[in-house]
Design a protein around this motif. Structure first.
Motif, PDB file in Angstrom:
ATOM      1  N   ILE A  80       0.852  -1.189   0.000  1.00  0.00           N
ATOM      2  CA  ILE A  80       0.000   0.000   0.000  1.00  0.00           C
ATOM      3  C   ILE A  80       0.887   1.239   0.000  1.00  0.00           C
ATOM      4  CG2 ILE A  80      -1.697   1.331   1.325  1.00  0.00           C
ATOM      5  CD1 ILE A  80      -2.773  -1.353   2.372  1.00  0.00           C
ATOM      6  N   TRP A  81       0.536   2.184  -0.859  1.00  0.00           N
ATOM      7  CA  TRP A  81       1.206   3.481  -0.911  1.00  0.00           C
ATOM      8  C   TRP A  81       0.225   4.547  -0.466  1.00  0.00           C
ATOM      9  CZ3 TRP A  81       5.855   5.593  -3.267  1.00  0.00           C
ATOM     10  CH2 TRP A  81       6.851   4.628  -3.456  1.00  0.00           C
ATOM     11  N   ASP A  82       0.708   5.493   0.348  1.00  0.00           N
ATOM     12  CA  ASP A  82      -0.079   6.633   0.787  1.00  0.00           C
ATOM     13  C   ASP A  82       0.353   7.858  -0.017  1.00  0.00           C
ATOM     14  OD1 ASP A  82      -1.601   5.416   2.947  1.00  0.00           O
ATOM     15  OD2 ASP A  82       0.309   5.252   4.008  1.00  0.00           O
ATOM     16  N   PHE A  83      -0.629   8.617  -0.493  1.00  0.00           N
ATOM     17  CA  PHE A  83      -0.379   9.837  -1.268  1.00  0.00           C
ATOM     18  C   PHE A  83      -1.082  10.997  -0.588  1.00  0.00           C
ATOM     19  CE2 PHE A  83       0.287   6.511  -4.375  1.00  0.00           C
ATOM     20  CZ  PHE A  83       1.408   6.963  -5.053  1.00  0.00           C
ATOM     21  N   GLY A  84      -0.537  12.204  -0.770  1.00  0.00           N
ATOM     22  CA  GLY A  84      -1.144  13.387  -0.184  1.00  0.00           C
ATOM     23  C   GLY A  84      -1.054  14.581  -1.108  1.00  0.00           C
ATOM     24  N   LEU A  85      -2.044  15.478  -0.970  1.00  0.00           N
ATOM     25  CA  LEU A  85      -2.100  16.720  -1.749  1.00  0.00           C
ATOM     26  C   LEU A  85      -2.490  17.863  -0.844  1.00  0.00           C
ATOM     27  CD1 LEU A  85      -4.246  15.968  -4.959  1.00  0.00           C
ATOM     28  CD2 LEU A  85      -1.819  16.546  -4.883  1.00  0.00           C
ATOM     29  N   SER A  86      -1.718  18.924  -0.922  1.00  0.00           N
ATOM     30  CA  SER A  86      -2.089  20.195  -0.310  1.00  0.00           C
ATOM     31  C   SER A  86      -2.063  21.196  -1.450  1.00  0.00           C
ATOM     32  CB  SER A  86      -1.079  20.573   0.765  1.00  0.00           C
ATOM     33  OG  SER A  86      -1.443  21.783   1.366  1.00  0.00           O
ATOM     34  N   VAL A  87      -3.043  22.115  -1.479  1.00  0.00           N
ATOM     35  CA  VAL A  87      -3.163  22.962  -2.667  1.00  0.00           C
ATOM     36  C   VAL A  87      -3.674  24.356  -2.333  1.00  0.00           C
ATOM     37  CG1 VAL A  87      -5.502  22.122  -3.191  1.00  0.00           C
ATOM     38  CG2 VAL A  87      -4.086  22.992  -5.036  1.00  0.00           C
ATOM     39  N   ILE A  90       3.967   3.072   6.037  1.00  0.00           N
ATOM     40  CA  ILE A  90       4.932   2.754   7.084  1.00  0.00           C
ATOM     41  C   ILE A  90       4.191   2.185   8.285  1.00  0.00           C
ATOM     42  CG2 ILE A  90       6.606   3.737   8.702  1.00  0.00           C
ATOM     43  CD1 ILE A  90       7.072   5.950   6.566  1.00  0.00           C
ATOM     44  N   SER A  91       4.647   1.027   8.730  1.00  0.00           N
ATOM     45  CA  SER A  91       4.137   0.453   9.973  1.00  0.00           C
ATOM     46  C   SER A  91       5.036   0.997  11.076  1.00  0.00           C
ATOM     47  CB  SER A  91       4.223  -1.075   9.920  1.00  0.00           C
ATOM     48  OG  SER A  91       4.192  -1.611  11.226  1.00  0.00           O
ATOM     49  N   PHE A  92       4.503   1.834  11.951  1.00  0.00           N
ATOM     50  CA  PHE A  92       5.333   2.457  12.974  1.00  0.00           C
ATOM     51  C   PHE A  92       5.984   1.444  13.915  1.00  0.00           C
ATOM     52  CE2 PHE A  92       2.857   6.021  11.393  1.00  0.00           C
ATOM     53  CZ  PHE A  92       3.881   6.906  11.114  1.00  0.00           C
ATOM     54  N   PRO A  93       5.283   0.383  14.354  1.00  0.00           N
ATOM     55  CA  PRO A  93       5.974  -0.622  15.191  1.00  0.00           C
ATOM     56  C   PRO A  93       7.144  -1.285  14.438  1.00  0.00           C
ATOM     57  CG  PRO A  93       3.603  -0.866  15.406  1.00  0.00           C
ATOM     58  CD  PRO A  93       3.840   0.117  14.292  1.00  0.00           C
ATOM     59  N   ASP A  94       6.953  -1.596  13.151  1.00  0.00           N
ATOM     60  CA  ASP A  94       8.044  -2.203  12.371  1.00  0.00           C
ATOM     61  C   ASP A  94       9.191  -1.220  12.176  1.00  0.00           C
ATOM     62  OD1 ASP A  94       6.495  -4.474  12.174  1.00  0.00           O
ATOM     63  OD2 ASP A  94       5.904  -4.142  10.079  1.00  0.00           O
ATOM     64  N   ALA A  95       8.865   0.052  11.928  1.00  0.00           N
ATOM     65  CA  ALA A  95       9.899   1.074  11.754  1.00  0.00           C
ATOM     66  C   ALA A  95      10.676   1.270  13.051  1.00  0.00           C
ATOM     67  CB  ALA A  95       9.269   2.382  11.291  1.00  0.00           C
ATOM     68  N   MET A  96      10.000   1.258  14.183  1.00  0.00           N
ATOM     69  CA  MET A  96      10.670   1.402  15.478  1.00  0.00           C
ATOM     70  C   MET A  96      11.584   0.215  15.735  1.00  0.00           C
ATOM     71  SD  MET A  96      11.173   3.304  18.068  1.00  0.00           S
ATOM     72  CE  MET A  96       9.856   4.453  18.329  1.00  0.00           C
ATOM     73  N   GLU A  97      11.109  -0.979  15.429  1.00  0.00           N
ATOM     74  CA  GLU A  97      11.926  -2.185  15.609  1.00  0.00           C
ATOM     75  C   GLU A  97      13.189  -2.121  14.741  1.00  0.00           C
ATOM     76  OE1 GLU A  97      11.523  -6.921  14.636  1.00  0.00           O
ATOM     77  OE2 GLU A  97       9.750  -5.898  15.424  1.00  0.00           O
ATOM     78  N   ALA A  98      13.042  -1.686  13.497  1.00  0.00           N
ATOM     79  CA  ALA A  98      14.199  -1.566  12.600  1.00  0.00           C
ATOM     80  C   ALA A  98      15.178  -0.513  13.122  1.00  0.00           C
ATOM     81  CB  ALA A  98      13.737  -1.208  11.191  1.00  0.00           C
ATOM     82  N   ALA A  99      14.654   0.603  13.650  1.00  0.00           N
ATOM     83  CA  ALA A  99      15.517   1.658  14.192  1.00  0.00           C
ATOM     84  C   ALA A  99      16.280   1.166  15.414  1.00  0.00           C
ATOM     85  CB  ALA A  99      14.678   2.888  14.548  1.00  0.00           C
ATOM     86  N   VAL A 100      15.630   0.390  16.269  1.00  0.00           N
ATOM     87  CA  VAL A 100      16.290  -0.165  17.456  1.00  0.00           C
ATOM     88  C   VAL A 100      17.417  -1.103  17.042  1.00  0.00           C
ATOM     89  CG1 VAL A 100      15.949  -1.691  19.452  1.00  0.00           C
ATOM     90  CG2 VAL A 100      14.312   0.147  18.980  1.00  0.00           C
TER      91      VAL A 100
END
Length: 183
Positions: free
Chosen positions: A64-71, A152-162
């Motif tokens: 899954i990809w997240d996209f954003g627009l501010s305009v 981004i899965s924050f728990p997975d990202a935190m685990e990778a950072a640790v």
């Protein structure tokens, strides 16, 4: 431009639903942050104009990809012809573009590894905005900021950072406060 990093920006005087519209200018750019205060072309209507921003994305992993627009104006984002983000129909005042823009709207879509996906943003200049003018600064030409990344899965990202920190000789942690999404 095939095989070249970046995006293609095309400017038009007529909206996307006009069958006979002509491209006034085509520019290759490397940033997805467009603030058009100084954008000019002698054949382009300086107040109301439209643009298409096109890029191709080939993800390394399926997900899954997240996209954003501010305009400051109006904008929609499509992936392979599917509308993913609509920041045109209903807009909420935000802080982007010195307060003349919207709050970022987001959407998501599944993308396949190794497959070339077409990203298309349709944009209407500042005069097409649904927001009431606020303050003394008005950026008639407007702007659009486009972003996207794999979810981004924050728990997975935190685990990778640790794990990275545990393997390092020294670690520097930089922490701060961001503006909350609702403000």
């Amino acid at each position: 431009m095939a095989g070249v990093r970046g995006l293609t920006f095309r400017a038009y005087n007529d909206p996307p639903w006009t069958a006979s519209r002509q491209c006034i200018e085509e520019i290759h750019v490397t940033s997805s942050n467009f603030f058009l205060t100084d954008f000019e072309h002698p054949d382009l209507n300086p107040t109301i104009f439209y643009a298409e921003i096109e890029a191709f994305l080939t993800p390394e992993e399926t997900g899954i990809w997240d996209f954003g627009l501010s305009v400051s104006g109006t904008a929609k984002l499509f992936v392979d012809g599917v509308e993913v983000v609509d920041n045109e129909t209903q807009q909420v005042q935000g802080h982007a573009f010195f307060g003349s823009g919207t709050r970022e709207k987001t959407g998501h879509i599944m993308l396949n590894a190794g497959q070339k996906h077409k990203i298309l943003v349709t944009f209407g200049s500042g005069a097409t905005s649904k927001l009431l003018p606020k303050g003394v600064v008005s950026f008639r030409k407007g702007g659009v900021r486009v972003g996207g990344c794999p979810r981004i899965s924050f728990p997975d990202a935190m685990e990778a950072a640790v794990k990275v920190a545990a393997a390092a000789e020294q670690v520097v942690v930089i922490a701060g406060l961001n503006v909350s999404p609702g403000s």
